[in-house]
Design a protein around this motif. Structure first.
Motif, short mmCIF file in Angstrom:
data_model
loop_
_atom_site.label_atom_id
_atom_site.label_comp_id
_atom_site.label_asym_id
_atom_site.label_seq_id
_atom_site.Cartn_x
_atom_site.Cartn_y
_atom_site.Cartn_z
N ARG A 21 16.30 0.62 -19.12
CA ARG A 21 16.28 1.48 -17.93
C ARG A 21 14.91 1.34 -17.27
N CYS A 22 14.92 1.22 -15.94
CA CYS A 22 13.68 1.09 -15.18
C CYS A 22 13.73 1.97 -13.94
N HIS A 23 12.55 2.30 -13.45
CA HIS A 23 12.46 3.01 -12.17
C HIS A 23 12.65 2.02 -11.04
N THR A 24 13.37 2.43 -10.01
CA THR A 24 13.49 1.66 -8.79
C THR A 24 13.14 2.55 -7.60
N CYS A 25 12.59 1.95 -6.56
CA CYS A 25 12.11 2.72 -5.41
C CYS A 25 13.25 3.03 -4.44
N THR A 26 13.07 4.14 -3.74
CA THR A 26 14.04 4.52 -2.72
C THR A 26 13.48 4.38 -1.31
N ASN A 27 12.19 4.03 -1.20
CA ASN A 27 11.60 3.77 0.12
C ASN A 27 10.47 2.76 -0.03
N GLU A 28 9.92 2.30 1.10
CA GLU A 28 8.97 1.19 1.10
C GLU A 28 7.70 1.49 0.31
N MET A 29 7.18 2.72 0.42
CA MET A 29 5.95 3.08 -0.30
C MET A 29 6.24 3.70 -1.66
N VAL A 48 4.64 -2.94 -8.88
CA VAL A 48 3.69 -3.80 -8.18
C VAL A 48 3.30 -3.16 -6.85
N THR A 49 2.01 -3.18 -6.57
CA THR A 49 1.49 -2.75 -5.28
C THR A 49 0.93 -3.98 -4.58
N SER A 50 1.39 -4.24 -3.36
CA SER A 50 1.08 -5.49 -2.68
C SER A 50 0.40 -5.26 -1.34
N VAL A 51 -0.48 -6.21 -0.99
CA VAL A 51 -1.09 -6.26 0.33
C VAL A 51 -0.79 -7.62 0.92
N THR A 52 -0.19 -7.64 2.10
CA THR A 52 0.12 -8.89 2.78
C THR A 52 -0.51 -8.86 4.17
N SER A 56 -6.59 -5.23 10.16
CA SER A 56 -5.74 -4.13 10.61
C SER A 56 -4.25 -4.47 10.56
N SER A 57 -3.94 -5.76 10.41
CA SER A 57 -2.53 -6.17 10.35
C SER A 57 -1.98 -6.22 8.93
N ALA A 58 -2.79 -5.82 7.96
CA ALA A 58 -2.35 -5.87 6.56
C ALA A 58 -1.30 -4.79 6.29
N ASP A 59 -0.27 -5.16 5.57
CA ASP A 59 0.78 -4.23 5.17
C ASP A 59 0.70 -3.97 3.68
N VAL A 60 0.84 -2.70 3.30
CA VAL A 60 0.84 -2.31 1.89
C VAL A 60 2.24 -1.84 1.51
N THR A 61 2.75 -2.38 0.42
CA THR A 61 4.06 -1.96 -0.08
C THR A 61 3.98 -1.70 -1.59
N VAL A 62 4.84 -0.83 -2.07
CA VAL A 62 4.94 -0.53 -3.49
C VAL A 62 6.38 -0.78 -3.91
N ASN A 63 6.55 -1.46 -5.04
CA ASN A 63 7.89 -1.76 -5.50
C ASN A 63 7.99 -1.55 -7.01
N LYS A 64 9.07 -0.96 -7.44
CA LYS A 64 9.37 -0.79 -8.86
C LYS A 64 10.81 -1.24 -9.06
N ASN A 65 11.03 -2.07 -10.08
CA ASN A 65 12.38 -2.61 -10.24
C ASN A 65 12.61 -3.16 -11.64
N CYS A 66 13.86 -3.52 -11.87
CA CYS A 66 14.24 -4.28 -13.06
C CYS A 66 13.87 -5.74 -12.81
#
Length: 208
Positions: A21-29, A48-52, A56-66
């Motif tokens: 069993r793992c946590h999964t995200c329900t929104n982008e952050m 995982v927390t990511s910067v792409t 000022s154009s950098a996007d930050v996202t957070v993802n949790k998954n299997c």
């Protein structure tokens, strides 16, 4: 026949009971997450927390998954940051993979964007990368501790990288795309970077 069927059903039920069993995200952050039963092909949980991008154009996202263990290029249960920085484009990730139920509930800090004192040769823009006119310098940030150079059939790529990616060719290919040929080098200090850059560019011009 009935005995064989009973054994198969019992094993199937046991396998399902042991599925991770793992946590999964329900929104982008990932401000909210749900615990879900993973498919049989997923044997690890990942957060995982990511910067792409840069500036000022950098996007930050957070993802949790299997996840599959194959997709986890970092050591299990160890927070690891890895980054590829071309100057005009950067991709950095802080990641943990683990193998116990709901072990990926934590949210990792955003990879640092602070200059760390290392400098590498780079292309000033994507157009310069395509043209092969790479005569800029790049101040490395965060965990980036090595320089790299790469080439594809269409462009040249230079910049900063975390050394933990240098031994993982598949990860580098995924990060900078198009099947590049990658060479990682020692980190440069600010004090000697100008001299080394001049030497590298001189040799490059002679070779072409």
């Amino acid at each position: 026949m009935k005995l064989l069927l009973s054994i198969c059903l019992t094993l199937a039920l046991l396998y399902k009971a042991e599925s991770l069993r793992c946590h999964t995200c329900t929104n982008e952050m990932c401000t909210n997450s749900n615990s879900v039963q993973c498919p049989a092909t997923s044997t690890a949980c990942r957060t995982v927390t990511s910067v792409t991008g840069t500036g000022s154009s950098a996007d930050v996202t957070v993802n949790k998954n299997c996840s599959s263990l194959l997709s986890c290029i970092t050591p299990l249960s160890v927070e690891t940051e890895w980054s590829v920085n071309l100057g005009f484009l950067r991709e950095a990730h802080a990641q943990i993979c683990c193998i116990t139920d709901d072990c990926n509930d934590q949210t990792l800090a955003t990879p640092s964007t602070l200059v760390n004192g290392k400098v590498c040769p780079a292309c000033a823009s994507s157009a310069g990368s395509s043209a092969g006119t790479c005569n800029a310098t790049l101040h490395c940030v965060g965990a980036e501790d090595s320089c790299f150079s790469g080439s594809t059939n269409t462009n040249m790529q230079l910049g900063c990288i975390t050394r933990n990616l240098c031994g993982i060719q598949a990860a580098i290919i995924a990060a900078v795309s198009d099947y590049p040929r990658i060479t990682c080098g020692a980190p440069w200090s600010v004090r000697i970077s100008t001299m080394l850059l001049t030497f590298v560019l001189t040799v490059y011009k002679v070779l072409i």
